[in-house]
Design an enzyme around this catalytic site. Structure first.
Site, PDB file in Angstrom:
ATOM      1  N   LYS A 115      14.640 -47.612  -6.502  1.00 19.12           N
ATOM      2  CA  LYS A 115      13.567 -48.320  -7.223  1.00 19.12           C
ATOM      3  C   LYS A 115      12.878 -47.373  -8.205  1.00 19.12           C
ATOM      4  O   LYS A 115      12.204 -46.433  -7.804  1.00 19.12           O
ATOM      5  CB  LYS A 115      12.506 -48.855  -6.257  1.00 19.12           C
ATOM      6  CG  LYS A 115      11.548 -49.805  -6.973  1.00 19.12           C
ATOM      7  CD  LYS A 115      10.202 -49.950  -6.320  1.00 19.12           C
ATOM      8  CE  LYS A 115       9.132 -49.060  -6.901  1.00 19.12           C
ATOM      9  NZ  LYS A 115       8.778 -49.278  -8.303  1.00 19.12           N
ATOM     10  N   GLY A 175       5.873 -39.401  -5.231  1.00 11.58           N
ATOM     11  CA  GLY A 175       4.735 -40.075  -5.848  1.00 11.58           C
ATOM     12  C   GLY A 175       3.442 -39.533  -5.288  1.00 11.58           C
ATOM     13  O   GLY A 175       3.359 -38.367  -4.907  1.00 11.58           O
ATOM     14  N   SER A 176       2.445 -40.406  -5.213  1.00  9.48           N
ATOM     15  CA  SER A 176       1.113 -39.959  -4.812  1.00  9.48           C
ATOM     16  C   SER A 176       1.047 -39.735  -3.304  1.00  9.48           C
ATOM     17  O   SER A 176       1.775 -40.362  -2.528  1.00  9.48           O
ATOM     18  CB  SER A 176       0.079 -41.000  -5.229  1.00  9.48           C
ATOM     19  OG  SER A 176       0.330 -42.221  -4.584  1.00  9.48           O
ATOM     20  N   THR A 177       0.138 -38.864  -2.898  1.00 13.81           N
ATOM     21  CA  THR A 177      -0.039 -38.579  -1.479  1.00 13.81           C
ATOM     22  C   THR A 177      -0.520 -39.833  -0.745  1.00 13.81           C
ATOM     23  O   THR A 177      -0.089 -40.097   0.384  1.00 13.81           O
ATOM     24  CB  THR A 177      -1.006 -37.389  -1.308  1.00 13.81           C
ATOM     25  OG1 THR A 177      -0.416 -36.248  -1.943  1.00 13.81           O
ATOM     26  CG2 THR A 177      -1.242 -37.057   0.153  1.00 13.81           C
ATOM     27  N   VAL A 232       0.111 -43.079  -1.333  1.00  7.28           N
ATOM     28  CA  VAL A 232       1.212 -44.008  -1.047  1.00  7.28           C
ATOM     29  C   VAL A 232       2.209 -43.352  -0.084  1.00  7.28           C
ATOM     30  O   VAL A 232       2.753 -44.008   0.811  1.00  7.28           O
ATOM     31  CB  VAL A 232       1.902 -44.476  -2.354  1.00  7.28           C
ATOM     32  CG1 VAL A 232       3.135 -45.315  -2.050  1.00  7.28           C
ATOM     33  CG2 VAL A 232       0.924 -45.274  -3.213  1.00  7.28           C
ATOM     34  N   GLY A 233       2.422 -42.051  -0.223  1.00  8.46           N
ATOM     35  CA  GLY A 233       3.328 -41.340   0.677  1.00  8.46           C
ATOM     36  C   GLY A 233       2.912 -41.476   2.136  1.00  8.46           C
ATOM     37  O   GLY A 233       3.752 -41.678   3.030  1.00  8.46           O
ATOM     38  N   GLU A 252       7.939 -36.253  -1.374  1.00 11.26           N
ATOM     39  CA  GLU A 252       7.559 -35.257  -2.388  1.00 11.26           C
ATOM     40  C   GLU A 252       6.288 -35.782  -3.029  1.00 11.26           C
ATOM     41  O   GLU A 252       6.330 -36.761  -3.775  1.00 11.26           O
ATOM     42  CB  GLU A 252       8.655 -35.099  -3.455  1.00 11.26           C
ATOM     43  CG  GLU A 252       9.978 -34.561  -2.947  1.00 11.26           C
ATOM     44  CD  GLU A 252       9.923 -33.102  -2.536  1.00 11.26           C
ATOM     45  OE1 GLU A 252       8.874 -32.439  -2.712  1.00 11.26           O
ATOM     46  OE2 GLU A 252      10.944 -32.620  -2.000  1.00 11.26           O
ATOM     47  N   CYS A 267       4.147 -32.742 -10.784  1.00 13.79           N
ATOM     48  CA  CYS A 267       3.602 -32.354  -9.478  1.00 13.79           C
ATOM     49  C   CYS A 267       3.563 -30.848  -9.315  1.00 13.79           C
ATOM     50  O   CYS A 267       2.805 -30.339  -8.508  1.00 13.79           O
ATOM     51  CB  CYS A 267       4.396 -33.011  -8.357  1.00 13.79           C
ATOM     52  SG  CYS A 267       6.167 -32.859  -8.554  1.00 13.79           S
ATOM     53  N   GLU A 292      -5.739 -33.570  -7.914  1.00 11.10           N
ATOM     54  CA  GLU A 292      -4.583 -33.551  -8.805  1.00 11.10           C
ATOM     55  C   GLU A 292      -4.883 -34.450  -9.999  1.00 11.10           C
ATOM     56  O   GLU A 292      -4.864 -35.674  -9.889  1.00 11.10           O
ATOM     57  CB  GLU A 292      -3.339 -34.063  -8.077  1.00 11.10           C
ATOM     58  CG  GLU A 292      -2.120 -34.018  -8.963  1.00 11.10           C
ATOM     59  CD  GLU A 292      -0.847 -34.492  -8.285  1.00 11.10           C
ATOM     60  OE1 GLU A 292      -0.862 -35.554  -7.664  1.00 11.10           O
ATOM     61  OE2 GLU A 292       0.168 -33.775  -8.404  1.00 11.10           O
TER      62      GLU A 292
HETATM   63  P1  NAP Z   1       2.508 -44.066  -6.774  1.00 13.00           P
HETATM   64  O1  NAP Z   1       1.667 -45.261  -6.695  1.00 13.00           O
HETATM   65  O2  NAP Z   1       2.571 -43.173  -5.606  1.00 13.00           O
HETATM   66  O3  NAP Z   1       3.973 -44.547  -7.224  1.00 13.00           O
HETATM   67  C1  NAP Z   1       5.179 -43.853  -6.986  1.00 13.00           C
HETATM   68  C2  NAP Z   1       6.285 -44.861  -6.700  1.00 13.00           C
HETATM   69  O4  NAP Z   1       6.006 -45.546  -5.479  1.00 13.00           O
HETATM   70  C3  NAP Z   1       6.413 -45.947  -7.755  1.00 13.00           C
HETATM   71  O5  NAP Z   1       7.778 -46.311  -7.884  1.00 13.00           O
HETATM   72  C4  NAP Z   1       5.606 -47.069  -7.125  1.00 13.00           C
HETATM   73  O6  NAP Z   1       5.924 -48.353  -7.620  1.00 13.00           O
HETATM   74  C5  NAP Z   1       5.985 -46.940  -5.683  1.00 13.00           C
HETATM   75  N1  NAP Z   1       5.018 -47.567  -4.770  1.00 13.00           N
HETATM   76  C6  NAP Z   1       3.713 -47.845  -4.982  1.00 13.00           C
HETATM   77  N2  NAP Z   1       3.169 -48.443  -3.908  1.00 13.00           N
HETATM   78  C7  NAP Z   1       4.157 -48.550  -2.976  1.00 13.00           C
HETATM   79  C8  NAP Z   1       4.215 -49.076  -1.655  1.00 13.00           C
HETATM   80  N3  NAP Z   1       3.151 -49.586  -1.065  1.00 13.00           N
HETATM   81  N4  NAP Z   1       5.394 -49.021  -0.991  1.00 13.00           N
HETATM   82  C9  NAP Z   1       6.478 -48.466  -1.570  1.00 13.00           C
HETATM   83  N5  NAP Z   1       6.480 -47.969  -2.818  1.00 13.00           N
HETATM   84  C10 NAP Z   1       5.334 -47.996  -3.516  1.00 13.00           C
HETATM   85  O7  NAP Z   1       2.069 -43.183  -7.993  1.00 13.00           O
HETATM   86  P2  NAP Z   1       1.392 -43.727  -9.340  1.00 13.00           P
HETATM   87  O8  NAP Z   1       0.432 -44.827  -9.037  1.00 13.00           O
HETATM   88  O9  NAP Z   1       2.468 -44.017 -10.282  1.00 13.00           O
HETATM   89  O10 NAP Z   1       0.608 -42.459  -9.788  1.00 13.00           O
HETATM   90  C11 NAP Z   1      -0.677 -42.186  -9.208  1.00 13.00           C
HETATM   91  C12 NAP Z   1      -0.894 -40.724  -8.981  1.00 13.00           C
HETATM   92  O11 NAP Z   1       0.127 -40.208  -8.115  1.00 13.00           O
HETATM   93  C13 NAP Z   1      -0.760 -39.856 -10.224  1.00 13.00           C
HETATM   94  O12 NAP Z   1      -1.900 -39.856 -10.997  1.00 13.00           O
HETATM   95  C14 NAP Z   1      -0.430 -38.525  -9.599  1.00 13.00           C
HETATM   96  O13 NAP Z   1      -1.598 -37.893  -9.145  1.00 13.00           O
HETATM   97  C15 NAP Z   1       0.430 -38.887  -8.422  1.00 13.00           C
HETATM   98  N6  NAP Z   1       1.869 -38.767  -8.720  1.00 13.00           N
HETATM   99  C16 NAP Z   1       2.555 -37.722  -8.221  1.00 13.00           C
HETATM  100  C17 NAP Z   1       3.895 -37.585  -8.513  1.00 13.00           C
HETATM  101  C18 NAP Z   1       4.708 -36.467  -7.995  1.00 13.00           C
HETATM  102  O14 NAP Z   1       5.723 -36.126  -8.583  1.00 13.00           O
HETATM  103  N7  NAP Z   1       4.354 -35.871  -6.891  1.00 13.00           N
HETATM  104  C19 NAP Z   1       4.548 -38.510  -9.309  1.00 13.00           C
HETATM  105  C20 NAP Z   1       3.823 -39.594  -9.803  1.00 13.00           C
HETATM  106  C21 NAP Z   1       2.488 -39.711  -9.479  1.00 13.00           C
HETATM  107  P3  NAP Z   1       5.186 -48.958  -8.924  1.00 13.00           P
HETATM  108  O15 NAP Z   1       6.202 -48.890  -9.946  1.00 13.00           O
HETATM  109  O16 NAP Z   1       4.825 -50.355  -8.592  1.00 13.00           O
HETATM  110  O17 NAP Z   1       3.979 -48.118  -9.196  1.00 13.00           O
HETATM  111 MG    MG Z   2       0.298 -46.491  -7.748  1.00 17.19          MG
END
Ligand code: NAP
Ligand code: MG
Length: 458
Positions: A161, A214-216, A218-219, A236, A270, A362
């Site tokens: 995804k 992704g974000s901590t 959601v992780g 990650e 990240c 972050e």
């Molecule tokens: P996110 O919400 O954690 O999204 C990462 C991925 O997870 C996306 O594909 C997202 O889908 C998916 N996702 C969201 N909610 C989910 C759930 N409940 N169950 C399963 N998958 C889910 O990150 P973001 O909102 O894009 O970014 C927010 C913050 O996260 C950033 O500002 C940054 O601080 C951090 N971040 C960190 C990294 C990293 O490399 N460590 C990468 C991106 C973001 P959608 O397409 O629907 O969002």
């Molecule tokens: Mg998000």
């Protein structure tokens, strides 16, 4: 514009430089996600049984097709994510390199023969089945490949995804996999929402492992969800990494390289070294030289070869970063072009307290916080004063100090006198709340297997 063949609803894709819609892609429902997982489950048995050398050949063919489409993939990423063209070419090349590197794994998934009385003891690395990979928007191509290349090599099938805002390169990679000869269902890209498709990877019992970047926040949710089925999970997550500059280093060189370690990909990384710790006796010189190098950074249209920094990926991300800038003491900024794009200038903040949000959180944008320190012990304790532990850099001419600090910083990936990017052939992952498990490096395929022990009586 690409749309996925099997999904009915769509969502718009925006170019962050023009802020105009450049296409629409599928947004899968739960039922459509289930159908994709069912096809991956069906494809698993035959894929697991493909002879190791043949699976290797198919992965090398996939790498070759990706290489042929490097410029196309790179241009898509520039248009969809605002990555600089130089970075985007590297990213497509990284997909090729991951596939080539892990194409050597199928013939090398060695087990052990362990001495036991009364028989023979053997271990096997059995593939898990269907692996679900959830990718964020910041590095759509590499992060996808860090999951799918070793997972496929180990004999799993993959559903992937992409992030809703940056699905285009992943969808194209799914097409290229078929073009290269991977059987249907072995690698399926399922575009859609995290709350629908991503969530279903977590709850669907046929998905045996989830790789999430992704974000901590959601992780943590994903880890809780996986607990229900004791589902394997790799996380990650975020980072707040420190770039530690000692006064004994070449201060001019450290100040010249520091912007690239945090403003690359407009800080949406990240591993961004978003805190710079500078030994007090070198602080004023460092900050003065940093101002020169930040002002010289080429923040221009990412489609131009000379571009060193593009816009934020989305209006939401720009607004979220702007809130940190509004609340901080900004020392100086670099430039940003005029126009509608989601631009922010590279921004340097001098932090006076470790309680400041810009120091602790972050930001995930082109903002760096600088702070002085007195000695080695204080540098280590400041660097570790965070819930994160992903990356970091240490600049010193003193080898003993370099090693002491590298061992002292609680972080998964450190570089001395450099800001090395992630290498596909070395392990990558976080301490503390930056993640769980490791990706890349020689052991990555094992993380997509179960170790099985078989005893055979004489
Ligand atoms: P996110 O919400 O954690 O999204 C990462 C991925 O997870 C996306 O594909 C997202 O889908 C998916 N996702 C969201 N909610 C989910 C759930 N409940 N169950 C399963 N998958 C889910 O990150 P973001 O909102 O894009 O970014 C927010 C913050 O996260 C950033 O500002 C940054 O601080 C951090 N971040 C960190 C990294 C990293 O490399 N460590 C990468 C991106 C973001 P959608 O397409 O629907 O969002
Ligand atoms: Mg998000």
């Amino acid at each position: 514009m690409t749309t996925s063949p099997f999904v009915t609803a769509t969502s718009p894709v925006i170019n962050p430089v023009t802020t105009q819609q450049i296409g629409e892609v599928g947004s899968a429902s739960v039922e459509e996600t289930d159908a994709a997982i069912a096809r991956a489950q069906e494809a698993f048995g035959p894929w697991r049984d493909v002879a190791p050398g043949e699976r290797a050949r198919l992965l090398r063919a996939f790498a070759a097709v990706v290489d042929l489409h490097n410029e196309e993939l790179a241009r898509i990423e520039v248009a969809n994510a605002g990555h600089t063209i130089g970075n985007a070419r590297w990213e497509a090349g990284n997909v090729r390199d991951c596939l080539n590197y892990y194409s050597a794994a199928p013939e090398r998934l060695f087990g052990k023969q362990i001495p036991v009385p009364g028989g023979v003891d053997l271990t096997f690395h059995e593939p898990l089945g269907v692996v679900g990979i959830i990718v964020p928007w910041n590095f759509p191509m590499p992060i996808a490949a860090w999951g799918f290349a070793p997972a496929l090599a180990a004999g799993n099938t993959v559903v992937l995804k992409p992030a809703e805002v940056t699905p285009l390169t992943a969808i194209r990679l799914g097409e290229l996999a078929l073009e290269a000869g991977l059987p249907e269902g072995v690698f399926t890209v399922v575009p859609g929402k995290g709350s629908v498709v991503g969530e279903r990877f977590v709850t669907h019992p046929a998905v045996r492992k989830v790789c999430f970047t992704g974000s901590t926040a959601v992780g943590k949710q994903i880890m809780k969800g996986c607990a229900d089925q004791v589902k394997r999970v790799t996380l990650e997550l975020g980072g707040k990494s420190a770039n530690i500059v000692f006064a004994d280093t070449d201060v001019a060189a450290a100040a010249a390289s520091a912007p690239y370690a945090v403003f690359d990909n407009a800080g949406q990384d990240c591993c961004a070294r978003s805190r710079i710790l500078v030994q007090r006796s070198a602080y004023d010189e460092f900050v003065g030289r940093l101002e020169e190098s930040v002002k010289a950074l080429k923040v221009v249209d990412p489609a131009l070869d000379e571009s060193e920094m593009g816009p934020m990926v989305s209006a939401a991300q720009r607004d979220s970063v702007q809130r940190y800038i509004d609340g901080a003491h900004v020392a100086f900024t670099g430039s940003r072009p005029d126009g509608d794009g989601y631009w922010l200038p590279p921004t340097v903040v001098e932090s006076t307290s470790t309680d400041e949000a810009v120091w602790r959180e972050e930001v995930f944008g082109p903002v760096v916080a600088v702070m002085p320190f007195e000695d080695e012990d204080e540098a280590i304790s400041l660097a570790n004063d965070t819930e994160y532990g992903l990356s970091g850099s240490i600049f010193t001419e003193n080898l003993g100090r370099a090693l002491r600090v590298a061992r002292g910083v609680e972080s998964g990936n450190l570089s001395v006198n450099s800001h090395s990017a992630v290498r596909y052939w070395t392990p990558f992952g976080g301490f503390k709340q930056s993640g769980l498990g490791r990706e890349l490096g020689p052991d990555a395929p094992n993380a997509f297997t179960e170790e099985k022990n078989v005893f055979i009586a004489h």
